[in-house]
Design a protein around this motif. Structure first.
Motif, short mmCIF file in Angstrom:
data_model
loop_
_atom_site.label_atom_id
_atom_site.label_comp_id
_atom_site.label_asym_id
_atom_site.label_seq_id
_atom_site.Cartn_x
_atom_site.Cartn_y
_atom_site.Cartn_z
N PRO A 84 -17.88 18.54 -52.20
CA PRO A 84 -17.53 18.43 -50.63
C PRO A 84 -17.07 19.81 -50.20
O PRO A 84 -17.83 20.15 -48.98
CB PRO A 84 -16.69 17.16 -50.35
N SER A 89 -20.28 22.25 -50.24
CA SER A 89 -21.01 21.88 -49.16
C SER A 89 -20.60 22.07 -47.94
O SER A 89 -21.64 22.67 -47.20
CB SER A 89 -21.57 20.44 -49.40
N VAL A 90 -19.19 22.06 -47.43
CA VAL A 90 -19.12 22.50 -46.18
C VAL A 90 -18.98 24.03 -46.27
O VAL A 90 -19.61 24.62 -45.08
CB VAL A 90 -17.44 22.07 -46.05
N TYR A 91 -18.55 24.76 -47.30
CA TYR A 91 -18.63 26.23 -46.95
C TYR A 91 -20.07 26.68 -46.99
O TYR A 91 -20.33 27.53 -46.08
CB TYR A 91 -18.14 26.78 -48.43
N ASP A 148 -22.60 24.81 -45.62
CA ASP A 148 -22.96 24.46 -44.07
C ASP A 148 -22.47 25.58 -43.14
O ASP A 148 -23.19 25.84 -41.98
CB ASP A 148 -22.42 23.16 -43.80
N VAL A 149 -21.24 26.38 -43.35
CA VAL A 149 -20.95 27.01 -42.43
C VAL A 149 -21.54 28.53 -42.78
O VAL A 149 -21.41 29.22 -41.73
CB VAL A 149 -19.23 27.09 -42.66
N LEU A 196 -25.32 15.85 -46.83
CA LEU A 196 -25.25 17.22 -46.57
C LEU A 196 -25.69 17.90 -47.61
O LEU A 196 -26.16 19.21 -47.52
CB LEU A 196 -23.66 17.35 -46.44
N THR A 239 -7.10 16.63 -49.37
CA THR A 239 -8.25 15.77 -49.09
C THR A 239 -8.15 14.47 -49.86
O THR A 239 -7.63 14.65 -51.15
CB THR A 239 -9.46 16.44 -49.39
N LEU A 251 -15.08 14.85 -46.65
CA LEU A 251 -15.81 15.92 -45.62
C LEU A 251 -14.77 15.97 -44.31
O LEU A 251 -14.80 16.98 -43.86
CB LEU A 251 -17.30 15.31 -45.36
N ARG A 298 -13.00 19.16 -42.92
CA ARG A 298 -13.54 20.05 -41.75
C ARG A 298 -12.58 20.03 -40.86
O ARG A 298 -12.53 20.53 -39.65
CB ARG A 298 -14.54 19.08 -41.20
N ILE A 353 -13.93 27.15 -41.46
CA ILE A 353 -14.30 25.97 -42.35
C ILE A 353 -13.74 24.96 -41.37
O ILE A 353 -14.17 23.69 -41.39
CB ILE A 353 -13.67 25.97 -43.45
N SER A 354 -12.65 24.96 -40.94
CA SER A 354 -11.85 23.65 -40.36
C SER A 354 -11.66 23.90 -38.89
O SER A 354 -11.52 24.97 -38.40
CB SER A 354 -10.27 23.63 -41.03
#
Ligand SMILES: NC(=O)c1ccc[n+]([C@@H]2O[C@H](COP(=O)([O-])OP(=O)(O)OC[C@H]3O[C@@H](n4cnc5c(N)ncnc54)[C@H](O)[C@@H]3O)[C@@H](O)[C@H]2O)c1
Ligand SMILES: CC(=O)N[C@@H]1[C@@H](OP(=O)(O)OP(=O)(O)OC[C@H]2O[C@@H](n3ccc(=O)[nH]c3=O)[C@H](O)[C@@H]2O)O[C@H](CO)[C@@H](O)[C@@H]1O
Length: 463
Positions: free
Chosen positions: A44, A47-49, A51-52, A85, A186, A192, A196, A221-222
Protein backbone atom coordinates in the motif's frame (compact mmCIF):
# COMPACT_ATOMS: atom_id res chain seq x y z
CA UNK A 1 25.75 20.84 -1.25
CA UNK A 2 25.20 20.72 -4.98
CA UNK A 3 22.02 19.17 -6.26
CA UNK A 4 23.83 17.57 -9.21
CA UNK A 5 23.89 13.79 -8.87
CA UNK A 6 25.61 10.76 -10.30
CA UNK A 7 22.34 9.49 -11.72
CA UNK A 8 21.17 12.87 -12.99
CA UNK A 9 18.14 12.63 -10.70
CA UNK A 10 17.83 15.62 -8.36
CA UNK A 11 18.85 15.09 -4.77
CA UNK A 12 16.54 16.29 -2.01
CA UNK A 13 18.91 16.00 0.94
CA UNK A 14 21.19 19.05 1.05
CA UNK A 15 19.67 20.44 -2.14
CA UNK A 16 20.33 24.09 -3.05
CA UNK A 17 17.10 24.55 -4.99
CA UNK A 18 13.93 25.97 -3.46
CA UNK A 19 11.47 23.73 -1.65
CA UNK A 20 8.88 24.43 -4.33
CA UNK A 21 11.29 23.25 -7.04
CA UNK A 22 12.04 20.14 -4.99
CA UNK A 23 8.32 19.50 -4.58
CA UNK A 24 7.79 19.88 -8.33
CA UNK A 25 10.66 17.47 -9.05
CA UNK A 26 9.19 14.96 -6.60
CA UNK A 27 5.64 15.06 -7.96
CA UNK A 28 6.93 15.38 -11.53
CA UNK A 29 8.55 11.94 -11.40
CA UNK A 30 12.12 13.25 -11.45
CA UNK A 31 13.02 11.75 -8.06
CA UNK A 32 13.35 7.93 -8.25
CA UNK A 33 12.10 6.21 -5.08
CA UNK A 34 12.74 2.66 -3.88
CA UNK A 35 10.42 0.97 -1.34
CA UNK A 36 11.87 -2.11 0.36
CA UNK A 37 9.26 -4.56 1.63
CA UNK A 38 6.03 -5.09 -0.35
CA UNK A 39 3.86 -6.77 2.28
CA UNK A 40 0.69 -5.74 4.11
CA UNK A 41 2.14 -2.29 4.80
CA UNK A 42 4.79 -1.97 2.09
CA UNK A 43 2.66 -2.59 -0.98
CA UNK A 44 0.00 0.00 0.00
CA UNK A 45 2.79 2.48 0.85
CA UNK A 46 4.69 1.87 -2.40
CA UNK A 47 1.44 2.24 -4.34
CA UNK A 48 0.59 5.60 -2.74
CA UNK A 49 4.18 6.81 -3.28
CA UNK A 50 3.83 5.72 -6.95
CA UNK A 51 0.45 7.42 -7.27
CA UNK A 52 1.92 10.70 -5.98
CA UNK A 53 5.41 10.67 -7.52
CA UNK A 54 5.08 8.41 -10.55
CA UNK A 55 8.55 6.91 -10.13
CA UNK A 56 8.75 4.01 -7.65
CA UNK A 57 10.61 0.72 -7.71
CA UNK A 58 9.35 -1.77 -5.14
CA UNK A 59 11.79 -4.32 -3.76
CA UNK A 60 10.89 -7.64 -2.18
CA UNK A 61 12.89 -10.83 -1.59
CA UNK A 62 9.89 -12.96 -2.47
CA UNK A 63 9.90 -13.60 -6.24
CA UNK A 64 6.20 -14.50 -6.16
CA UNK A 65 5.40 -11.08 -4.66
CA UNK A 66 7.51 -9.34 -7.30
CA UNK A 67 5.96 -11.39 -10.09
CA UNK A 68 2.40 -10.66 -9.02
CA UNK A 69 3.02 -6.91 -8.63
CA UNK A 70 4.85 -6.76 -11.99
CA UNK A 71 1.68 -8.21 -13.49
CA UNK A 72 -0.31 -5.41 -11.86
CA UNK A 73 -1.80 -7.72 -9.26
CA UNK A 74 -2.28 -7.17 -5.52
CA UNK A 75 -1.31 -10.11 -3.28
CA UNK A 76 -2.66 -8.55 -0.07
CA UNK A 77 -6.24 -9.53 0.81
CA UNK A 78 -8.67 -7.30 2.62
CA UNK A 79 -7.32 -3.87 1.65
CA UNK A 80 -10.10 -1.76 0.05
CA UNK A 81 -8.92 0.03 -3.10
CA UNK A 82 -5.49 -1.57 -3.22
CA UNK A 83 -6.07 -3.92 -6.16
CA UNK A 84 -7.29 -1.09 -8.39
CA UNK A 85 -4.45 1.20 -7.30
CA UNK A 86 -1.73 -1.42 -7.89
CA UNK A 87 -3.14 -2.21 -11.33
CA UNK A 88 -3.31 1.50 -12.23
CA UNK A 89 0.18 2.54 -11.07
CA UNK A 90 1.84 -0.53 -12.58
CA UNK A 91 -0.07 -0.04 -15.84
CA UNK A 92 1.15 3.56 -16.19
CA UNK A 93 4.71 2.65 -15.24
CA UNK A 94 4.63 4.55 -11.92
CA UNK A 95 5.39 1.36 -9.95
CA UNK A 96 7.65 -1.52 -10.89
CA UNK A 97 8.93 -4.38 -8.72
CA UNK A 98 12.20 -6.27 -8.41
CA UNK A 99 14.05 -8.65 -6.12
CA UNK A 100 17.30 -6.78 -6.79
CA UNK A 101 17.60 -4.40 -3.81
CA UNK A 102 21.05 -3.01 -4.51
CA UNK A 103 20.21 -2.35 -8.16
CA UNK A 104 17.08 -0.45 -7.14
CA UNK A 105 19.15 1.43 -4.56
CA UNK A 106 21.68 2.58 -7.14
CA UNK A 107 18.94 4.27 -9.15
CA UNK A 108 16.96 5.74 -6.24
CA UNK A 109 17.33 9.07 -4.45
CA UNK A 110 14.82 8.19 -1.73
CA UNK A 111 14.91 4.80 0.00
CA UNK A 112 11.85 3.78 2.06
CA UNK A 113 12.30 0.70 4.24
CA UNK A 114 9.25 -1.15 5.56
CA UNK A 115 10.20 -4.73 6.28
CA UNK A 116 9.34 -6.78 9.41
CA UNK A 117 11.02 -6.23 12.75
CA UNK A 118 10.22 -9.16 14.97
CA UNK A 119 11.55 -10.57 18.22
CA UNK A 120 13.62 -13.74 18.64
CA UNK A 121 12.83 -16.67 20.95
CA UNK A 122 14.18 -14.65 23.89
CA UNK A 123 11.88 -11.73 22.95
CA UNK A 124 14.86 -9.65 21.91
CA UNK A 125 14.18 -7.39 18.89
CA UNK A 126 15.40 -8.93 15.65
CA UNK A 127 16.68 -6.22 13.29
CA UNK A 128 18.28 -8.69 10.89
CA UNK A 129 15.83 -7.94 8.08
CA UNK A 130 16.24 -4.18 8.45
CA UNK A 131 20.01 -4.63 8.50
CA UNK A 132 19.97 -6.78 5.37
CA UNK A 133 17.94 -4.14 3.55
CA UNK A 134 20.31 -1.42 4.72
CA UNK A 135 23.19 -3.39 3.18
CA UNK A 136 21.34 -3.25 -0.16
CA UNK A 137 20.68 0.47 0.28
CA UNK A 138 24.31 1.19 1.19
CA UNK A 139 25.46 -0.59 -1.96
CA UNK A 140 23.60 1.99 -4.01
CA UNK A 141 23.62 5.03 -1.71
CA UNK A 142 24.78 8.35 -3.18
CA UNK A 143 25.46 11.74 -1.64
CA UNK A 144 22.19 13.63 -1.43
CA UNK A 145 20.05 10.49 -0.92
CA UNK A 146 17.40 10.26 1.81
CA UNK A 147 16.66 7.05 3.69
CA UNK A 148 13.25 6.72 5.36
CA UNK A 149 12.67 3.93 7.90
CA UNK A 150 8.98 3.08 8.51
CA UNK A 151 9.50 -0.33 10.14
CA UNK A 152 8.85 -0.16 13.86
CA UNK A 153 12.22 -0.41 15.64
CA UNK A 154 13.67 0.08 19.13
CA UNK A 155 14.46 3.76 19.82
CA UNK A 156 18.02 4.76 18.81
CA UNK A 157 18.08 2.31 15.87
CA UNK A 158 18.44 5.08 13.25
CA UNK A 159 21.11 6.87 15.29
CA UNK A 160 23.14 3.87 16.42
CA UNK A 161 22.52 1.21 13.73
CA UNK A 162 21.11 2.57 10.47
CA UNK A 163 23.13 5.76 9.95
CA UNK A 164 26.53 4.31 10.99
CA UNK A 165 25.96 1.16 8.92
CA UNK A 166 25.01 3.15 5.84
CA UNK A 167 28.07 5.40 6.23
CA UNK A 168 30.46 2.50 6.80
CA UNK A 169 29.15 0.34 3.98
CA UNK A 170 28.66 3.12 1.41
CA UNK A 171 31.90 4.98 2.10
CA UNK A 172 29.94 8.24 2.44
CA UNK A 173 30.27 10.64 5.36
CA UNK A 174 27.32 10.70 7.78
CA UNK A 175 26.59 14.28 6.65
CA UNK A 176 26.27 13.33 2.96
CA UNK A 177 22.89 11.56 3.21
CA UNK A 178 19.70 11.84 5.22
CA UNK A 179 18.04 9.33 7.55
CA UNK A 180 14.60 9.83 9.10
CA UNK A 181 12.20 7.64 11.05
CA UNK A 182 8.60 8.07 9.89
CA UNK A 183 6.46 5.48 11.70
CA UNK A 184 3.79 3.50 9.91
CA UNK A 185 0.51 4.42 11.68
CA UNK A 186 -1.48 2.02 9.59
CA UNK A 187 -3.88 -0.77 10.41
CA UNK A 188 -4.45 -3.72 8.12
CA UNK A 189 -7.85 -3.42 6.47
CA UNK A 190 -7.61 0.39 6.08
CA UNK A 191 -4.02 0.85 4.89
CA UNK A 192 -4.63 3.26 1.99
CA UNK A 193 -6.92 5.46 4.09
CA UNK A 194 -4.38 5.54 6.91
CA UNK A 195 -1.34 6.19 4.67
CA UNK A 196 -3.14 9.00 2.81
CA UNK A 197 -3.84 10.85 6.03
CA UNK A 198 -6.17 9.32 8.60
CA UNK A 199 -3.80 10.54 11.31
CA UNK A 200 -0.96 13.10 11.58
CA UNK A 201 2.36 11.75 10.26
CA UNK A 202 5.29 11.80 12.68
CA UNK A 203 8.74 12.47 11.15
CA UNK A 204 12.12 12.68 12.89
CA UNK A 205 15.58 12.86 11.30
CA UNK A 206 19.13 12.21 12.46
CA UNK A 207 19.67 15.86 11.59
CA UNK A 208 17.50 18.86 10.75
CA UNK A 209 18.00 18.44 7.01
CA UNK A 210 16.79 14.81 7.22
CA UNK A 211 13.69 16.00 9.06
CA UNK A 212 13.09 18.70 6.45
CA UNK A 213 13.26 16.22 3.57
CA UNK A 214 10.92 13.82 5.40
CA UNK A 215 8.45 16.67 5.92
CA UNK A 216 8.65 17.49 2.20
CA UNK A 217 8.04 13.86 1.19
CA UNK A 218 5.11 13.18 3.53
CA UNK A 219 3.65 16.59 2.87
CA UNK A 220 2.88 15.18 -0.59
CA UNK A 221 1.91 11.66 0.55
CA UNK A 222 -0.41 12.56 3.43
CA UNK A 223 -3.30 15.00 3.52
CA UNK A 224 -3.00 15.25 7.29
CA UNK A 225 -0.66 17.31 9.44
CA UNK A 226 3.05 16.40 9.35
CA UNK A 227 4.48 16.44 12.88
CA UNK A 228 8.27 16.91 12.95
CA UNK A 229 9.82 15.85 16.26
CA UNK A 230 13.25 16.62 17.70
CA UNK A 231 15.07 13.67 16.18
CA UNK A 232 14.81 10.10 14.88
CA UNK A 233 15.00 8.62 18.39
CA UNK A 234 11.99 10.64 19.47
CA UNK A 235 10.05 9.47 16.41
CA UNK A 236 11.01 5.85 17.09
CA UNK A 237 9.89 6.27 20.70
CA UNK A 238 6.54 7.75 19.61
CA UNK A 239 5.71 4.61 17.65
CA UNK A 240 6.78 2.19 20.36
CA UNK A 241 4.99 4.21 23.04
CA UNK A 242 1.75 4.05 21.02
CA UNK A 243 2.01 0.27 20.91
CA UNK A 244 2.97 -0.07 24.57
CA UNK A 245 0.06 2.17 25.56
CA UNK A 246 -2.26 -0.23 23.73
CA UNK A 247 -0.78 -3.40 25.26
CA UNK A 248 -0.90 -2.02 28.81
CA UNK A 249 -4.48 -0.82 28.39
CA UNK A 250 -5.63 -4.11 26.95
CA UNK A 251 -4.02 -5.80 29.97
CA UNK A 252 -5.93 -3.47 32.29
CA UNK A 253 -9.19 -4.38 30.53
CA UNK A 254 -8.31 -8.08 30.83
CA UNK A 255 -7.65 -7.68 34.54
CA UNK A 256 -10.87 -5.73 35.09
CA UNK A 257 -12.86 -8.47 33.37
CA UNK A 258 -11.89 -10.81 36.21
CA UNK A 259 -13.03 -8.30 38.82
CA UNK A 260 -16.28 -7.93 36.89
CA UNK A 261 -16.77 -11.70 37.07
CA UNK A 262 -16.49 -11.54 40.87
CA UNK A 263 -18.73 -8.47 40.94
CA UNK A 264 -21.19 -10.25 38.65
CA UNK A 265 -21.40 -7.29 36.27
CA UNK A 266 -20.70 -6.92 32.55
CA UNK A 267 -17.28 -5.29 32.34
CA UNK A 268 -18.08 -4.27 28.78
CA UNK A 269 -21.05 -2.25 29.96
CA UNK A 270 -18.95 -0.69 32.70
CA UNK A 271 -16.12 0.12 30.24
CA UNK A 272 -18.45 1.70 27.71
CA UNK A 273 -20.04 3.81 30.45
CA UNK A 274 -16.65 4.78 31.91
CA UNK A 275 -15.42 5.83 28.47
CA UNK A 276 -18.24 8.37 28.10
CA UNK A 277 -15.95 11.00 29.60
CA UNK A 278 -12.71 12.08 27.91
CA UNK A 279 -10.32 11.12 30.67
CA UNK A 280 -10.90 7.41 30.26
CA UNK A 281 -10.15 5.16 27.30
CA UNK A 282 -10.44 1.66 28.69
CA UNK A 283 -9.79 -0.95 26.02
CA UNK A 284 -11.64 -4.23 25.43
CA UNK A 285 -10.89 -7.56 27.15
CA UNK A 286 -10.52 -10.61 24.96
CA UNK A 287 -9.04 -14.01 24.24
CA UNK A 288 -5.53 -12.54 23.91
CA UNK A 289 -3.25 -10.08 22.10
CA UNK A 290 -1.71 -11.19 18.82
CA UNK A 291 -0.21 -9.83 15.61
CA UNK A 292 3.34 -8.64 14.97
CA UNK A 293 2.82 -5.21 16.42
CA UNK A 294 1.34 -5.00 19.88
CA UNK A 295 2.83 -8.14 21.50
CA UNK A 296 6.29 -7.18 20.20
CA UNK A 297 6.62 -3.45 20.69
CA UNK A 298 6.98 -3.59 24.53
CA UNK A 299 10.08 -5.77 24.07
CA UNK A 300 11.64 -2.93 22.06
CA UNK A 301 11.91 -1.14 25.43
CA UNK A 302 11.93 -3.98 28.02
CA UNK A 303 14.77 -5.85 26.39
CA UNK A 304 16.77 -2.90 25.13
CA UNK A 305 17.05 -0.48 28.03
CA UNK A 306 17.77 -0.63 31.75
CA UNK A 307 14.92 1.56 32.96
CA UNK A 308 12.32 -0.16 35.16
CA UNK A 309 9.67 -1.73 32.93
CA UNK A 310 7.70 -3.81 35.46
CA UNK A 311 4.34 -2.45 34.23
CA UNK A 312 5.10 -3.35 30.62
CA UNK A 313 6.38 -6.78 31.62
CA UNK A 314 3.37 -7.51 33.80
CA UNK A 315 1.02 -6.31 31.06
CA UNK A 316 2.66 -8.71 28.59
CA UNK A 317 2.25 -11.48 31.20
CA UNK A 318 -1.44 -10.69 31.78
CA UNK A 319 -2.22 -10.59 28.07
CA UNK A 320 -0.34 -13.82 27.46
CA UNK A 321 -2.47 -15.61 30.08
CA UNK A 322 -5.72 -14.82 28.23
CA UNK A 323 -5.63 -17.71 25.73
CA UNK A 324 -5.28 -20.22 28.59
CA UNK A 325 -7.96 -18.37 30.57
CA UNK A 326 -10.24 -18.62 27.54
CA UNK A 327 -9.65 -22.36 27.08
CA UNK A 328 -10.22 -22.99 30.79
CA UNK A 329 -13.61 -21.28 30.62
CA UNK A 330 -14.59 -24.06 28.20
CA UNK A 331 -13.05 -26.82 30.31
CA UNK A 332 -14.75 -25.58 33.49
CA UNK A 333 -18.02 -25.25 31.60
CA UNK A 334 -17.78 -28.88 30.48
CA UNK A 335 -16.89 -30.03 34.00
CA UNK A 336 -19.82 -28.08 35.44
CA UNK A 337 -22.11 -30.19 33.23
CA UNK A 338 -20.47 -33.49 34.09
CA UNK A 339 -18.25 -33.75 31.03
CA UNK A 340 -14.62 -34.77 31.23
CA UNK A 341 -12.17 -32.57 29.28
CA UNK A 342 -10.61 -35.68 27.82
CA UNK A 343 -12.58 -36.83 24.85
CA UNK A 344 -14.87 -33.79 24.70
CA UNK A 345 -15.36 -32.37 21.21
CA UNK A 346 -14.39 -28.69 21.23
CA UNK A 347 -14.68 -26.37 18.22
CA UNK A 348 -12.36 -23.33 18.01
CA UNK A 349 -13.70 -20.51 15.82
CA UNK A 350 -10.98 -18.24 14.37
CA UNK A 351 -7.22 -18.70 13.99
CA UNK A 352 -5.86 -15.33 12.77
CA UNK A 353 -4.84 -12.76 15.40
CA UNK A 354 -7.72 -10.45 14.61
CA UNK A 355 -10.74 -10.52 12.33
CA UNK A 356 -10.23 -10.04 8.60
CA UNK A 357 -6.43 -10.10 8.65
CA UNK A 358 -4.52 -13.16 7.45
CA UNK A 359 -1.74 -12.86 10.00
CA UNK A 360 -0.92 -15.63 12.47
CA UNK A 361 2.02 -14.18 14.41
CA UNK A 362 1.40 -14.46 18.18
CA UNK A 363 -2.21 -15.45 17.49
CA UNK A 364 -4.14 -16.22 20.71
CA UNK A 365 -5.74 -19.19 18.93
CA UNK A 366 -2.51 -21.14 19.32
CA UNK A 367 -2.58 -20.90 23.13
CA UNK A 368 -6.27 -21.81 23.23
CA UNK A 369 -5.71 -24.92 21.10
CA UNK A 370 -2.64 -25.95 23.10
CA UNK A 371 -4.51 -25.75 26.41
CA UNK A 372 -7.57 -27.62 25.12
CA UNK A 373 -5.51 -30.35 23.44
CA UNK A 374 -3.33 -30.55 26.54
CA UNK A 375 -6.45 -31.36 28.56
CA UNK A 376 -7.23 -34.21 26.17
CA UNK A 377 -10.08 -32.55 24.30
CA UNK A 378 -10.69 -33.44 20.66
CA UNK A 379 -10.11 -30.04 19.10
CA UNK A 380 -11.54 -28.96 15.74
CA UNK A 381 -10.60 -25.50 14.38
CA UNK A 382 -11.86 -23.36 11.50
CA UNK A 383 -10.90 -20.02 9.96
CA UNK A 384 -11.94 -19.12 6.39
CA UNK A 385 -9.47 -16.18 6.35
CA UNK A 386 -6.31 -18.28 6.37
CA UNK A 387 -5.10 -21.28 4.40
CA UNK A 388 -2.38 -22.05 6.97
CA UNK A 389 -3.26 -25.13 9.00
CA UNK A 390 0.01 -26.90 9.89
CA UNK A 391 0.99 -25.01 13.09
CA UNK A 392 -2.47 -25.59 14.53
CA UNK A 393 -2.49 -29.26 13.53
CA UNK A 394 0.92 -29.65 15.17
CA UNK A 395 -0.65 -28.12 18.31
CA UNK A 396 -3.36 -30.79 18.26
CA UNK A 397 -6.24 -29.34 16.27
CA UNK A 398 -8.03 -30.82 13.29
CA UNK A 399 -8.46 -27.80 10.98
CA UNK A 400 -11.57 -28.07 8.82
CA UNK A 401 -13.77 -25.98 6.54
CA UNK A 402 -16.94 -24.16 7.57
CA UNK A 403 -18.98 -26.71 5.62
CA UNK A 404 -17.37 -29.50 7.66
CA UNK A 405 -18.21 -27.61 10.84
CA UNK A 406 -21.88 -27.38 9.88
CA UNK A 407 -21.91 -31.17 9.55
CA UNK A 408 -20.31 -31.65 12.97
CA UNK A 409 -21.53 -31.66 16.58
CA UNK A 410 -19.60 -30.43 19.57
CA UNK A 411 -19.65 -30.32 23.36
CA UNK A 412 -18.16 -26.81 23.40
CA UNK A 413 -17.51 -23.93 20.99
CA UNK A 414 -14.77 -21.35 21.71
CA UNK A 415 -14.78 -18.15 19.63
CA UNK A 416 -11.27 -16.65 19.52
CA UNK A 417 -11.49 -14.44 16.42
CA UNK A 418 -14.81 -13.07 15.20
CA UNK A 419 -14.47 -13.65 11.45
CA UNK A 420 -17.36 -12.20 9.45
CA UNK A 421 -18.10 -15.64 8.00
CA UNK A 422 -19.13 -16.86 11.47
CA UNK A 423 -22.05 -14.42 11.60
CA UNK A 424 -24.39 -16.80 9.79
CA UNK A 425 -23.17 -19.91 11.59
CA UNK A 426 -26.06 -21.51 13.49
CA UNK A 427 -24.10 -22.31 16.66
CA UNK A 428 -26.91 -23.93 18.71
CA UNK A 429 -27.33 -26.41 15.83
CA UNK A 430 -23.77 -27.61 16.49
CA UNK A 431 -24.65 -28.96 19.94
CA UNK A 432 -23.86 -32.63 20.54
CA UNK A 433 -25.75 -32.38 23.80
CA UNK A 434 -27.78 -30.06 26.06
CA UNK A 435 -26.24 -27.69 26.99
CA UNK A 436 -23.65 -26.64 24.47
CA UNK A 437 -20.83 -24.77 26.23
CA UNK A 438 -20.10 -21.51 24.36
CA UNK A 439 -17.06 -19.36 25.23
CA UNK A 440 -17.20 -15.97 23.54
CA UNK A 441 -13.68 -14.51 23.42
CA UNK A 442 -14.62 -11.35 21.51
CA UNK A 443 -18.11 -10.34 22.64
CA UNK A 444 -19.39 -11.56 19.24
CA UNK A 445 -21.97 -14.15 20.40
CA UNK A 446 -23.83 -12.19 23.10
CA UNK A 447 -27.18 -13.13 21.54
CA UNK A 448 -26.55 -16.66 22.85
CA UNK A 449 -26.18 -15.48 26.45
CA UNK A 450 -29.70 -16.52 27.48
CA UNK A 451 -30.38 -19.02 24.69
CA UNK A 452 -32.00 -22.28 25.81
CA UNK A 453 -29.56 -25.19 25.63
CA UNK A 454 -26.53 -22.91 25.70
CA UNK A 455 -24.13 -22.44 28.64
CA UNK A 456 -22.59 -19.08 27.72
CA UNK A 457 -19.37 -17.60 29.14
CA UNK A 458 -18.42 -14.33 27.47
CA UNK A 459 -15.10 -12.58 28.24
CA UNK A 460 -16.09 -9.08 29.29
CA UNK A 461 -19.74 -10.11 29.50
CA UNK A 462 -20.02 -12.67 32.28
CA UNK A 463 -16.47 -13.97 32.55
N1 LIG B 1 0.85 -5.05 9.85
C1 LIG B 1 0.50 -3.97 10.54
O1 LIG B 1 -0.64 -3.76 11.00
C2 LIG B 1 1.55 -2.93 10.80
C3 LIG B 1 1.13 -1.71 11.21
C4 LIG B 1 2.07 -0.74 11.43
C5 LIG B 1 3.41 -0.98 11.27
N2 LIG B 1 3.80 -2.20 10.89
C6 LIG B 1 5.23 -2.40 10.70
O2 LIG B 1 5.48 -2.45 9.27
C7 LIG B 1 6.57 -3.33 9.03
C8 LIG B 1 6.20 -4.32 7.93
O3 LIG B 1 5.08 -5.01 8.36
P1 LIG B 1 4.15 -5.79 7.32
O4 LIG B 1 2.87 -6.05 8.03
O5 LIG B 1 4.11 -5.10 5.99
O6 LIG B 1 4.98 -7.17 7.13
P2 LIG B 1 4.65 -8.34 6.07
O7 LIG B 1 5.20 -9.58 6.70
O8 LIG B 1 3.24 -8.29 5.65
O9 LIG B 1 5.53 -7.94 4.79
C9 LIG B 1 6.92 -7.87 4.82
C10 LIG B 1 7.43 -8.00 3.40
O10 LIG B 1 8.84 -7.75 3.41
C11 LIG B 1 9.46 -8.67 2.55
N3 LIG B 1 10.88 -8.79 2.92
C12 LIG B 1 11.41 -9.54 3.91
N4 LIG B 1 12.76 -9.39 3.91
C13 LIG B 1 13.06 -8.49 2.93
C14 LIG B 1 14.26 -7.91 2.45
N5 LIG B 1 15.44 -8.20 3.01
N6 LIG B 1 14.19 -7.03 1.42
C15 LIG B 1 13.00 -6.71 0.87
N7 LIG B 1 11.83 -7.23 1.28
C16 LIG B 1 11.87 -8.12 2.30
C17 LIG B 1 8.68 -9.96 2.73
O11 LIG B 1 8.89 -10.83 1.62
C18 LIG B 1 7.25 -9.42 2.80
O12 LIG B 1 6.67 -9.33 1.53
C19 LIG B 1 6.89 -3.98 10.37
O13 LIG B 1 7.98 -3.28 10.98
C20 LIG B 1 5.67 -3.72 11.22
O14 LIG B 1 6.01 -3.59 12.60
C21 LIG B 1 2.92 -3.19 10.63
C1 LIG C 1 0.38 1.46 12.83
C2 LIG C 1 0.27 0.29 13.70
O1 LIG C 1 1.23 -0.27 14.19
N1 LIG C 1 -0.97 -0.10 13.90
C3 LIG C 1 -1.18 -1.19 14.77
C4 LIG C 1 -2.39 -1.96 14.42
O2 LIG C 1 -2.40 -2.98 15.39
P1 LIG C 1 -2.90 -4.44 15.07
O3 LIG C 1 -3.20 -4.60 13.64
O4 LIG C 1 -1.92 -5.37 15.70
O5 LIG C 1 -4.33 -4.50 15.73
P2 LIG C 1 -4.82 -4.19 17.21
O6 LIG C 1 -6.19 -3.65 17.05
O7 LIG C 1 -3.84 -3.40 17.97
O8 LIG C 1 -4.93 -5.69 17.89
C5 LIG C 1 -3.81 -6.37 18.38
C6 LIG C 1 -4.35 -7.55 19.21
O9 LIG C 1 -4.95 -7.06 20.41
C7 LIG C 1 -6.28 -7.52 20.52
N2 LIG C 1 -7.06 -6.42 21.13
C8 LIG C 1 -7.09 -5.21 20.52
C9 LIG C 1 -7.76 -4.16 21.11
C10 LIG C 1 -8.43 -4.36 22.34
O10 LIG C 1 -9.07 -3.45 22.91
N3 LIG C 1 -8.38 -5.59 22.92
C11 LIG C 1 -7.71 -6.64 22.34
O11 LIG C 1 -7.68 -7.75 22.88
C12 LIG C 1 -6.71 -7.89 19.11
O12 LIG C 1 -7.68 -8.89 19.11
C13 LIG C 1 -5.40 -8.37 18.50
O13 LIG C 1 -5.19 -9.74 18.80
O14 LIG C 1 -3.57 -1.17 14.55
C14 LIG C 1 -3.78 -0.68 15.87
C15 LIG C 1 -5.06 0.12 15.88
O15 LIG C 1 -6.10 -0.77 15.50
C16 LIG C 1 -2.58 0.20 16.26
O16 LIG C 1 -2.77 0.61 17.60
C17 LIG C 1 -1.32 -0.63 16.17
O17 LIG C 1 -0.21 0.22 16.49
Amino acid sequence: MSDSTSQGAPALYGSDVSTDEQRDALTGGEVPIAVYGLGKMGLPLASVYADVTGNVTGVDVDPAVVESISAGENHIVGEPGLSDLVEEVVDRGALSATTEGSTAAADARVHVVIVPTLVDEDSKPDLSVVESVMADVAAGLSAGDQVILESTVPPRTCRDVVAPTLAAESGLDREEFGVAFCPERTSSGRALEDIRGAYPKIVGGIDDESTRVAELLYGEISSNEIVPVADATTAEAVKVFEGVYRDVNIALANELTKHAEELEISVLEAIEAANTQPFCDLHIPGAGVGGHCIPYYPHFLIQMFNADSRLMELSREINDTMPTYTAELALSGLAKHGKESAGSDVLVLGLTYRAGVDELRATPAMGVIERLAGAGADVTAVDPITDTTEPFEDAGANVVSLDDVREGSYDAVVLVTAQEAFEDLEIPALAADDPLVVVDGRQALTELQNEHGIYYRGIGINA
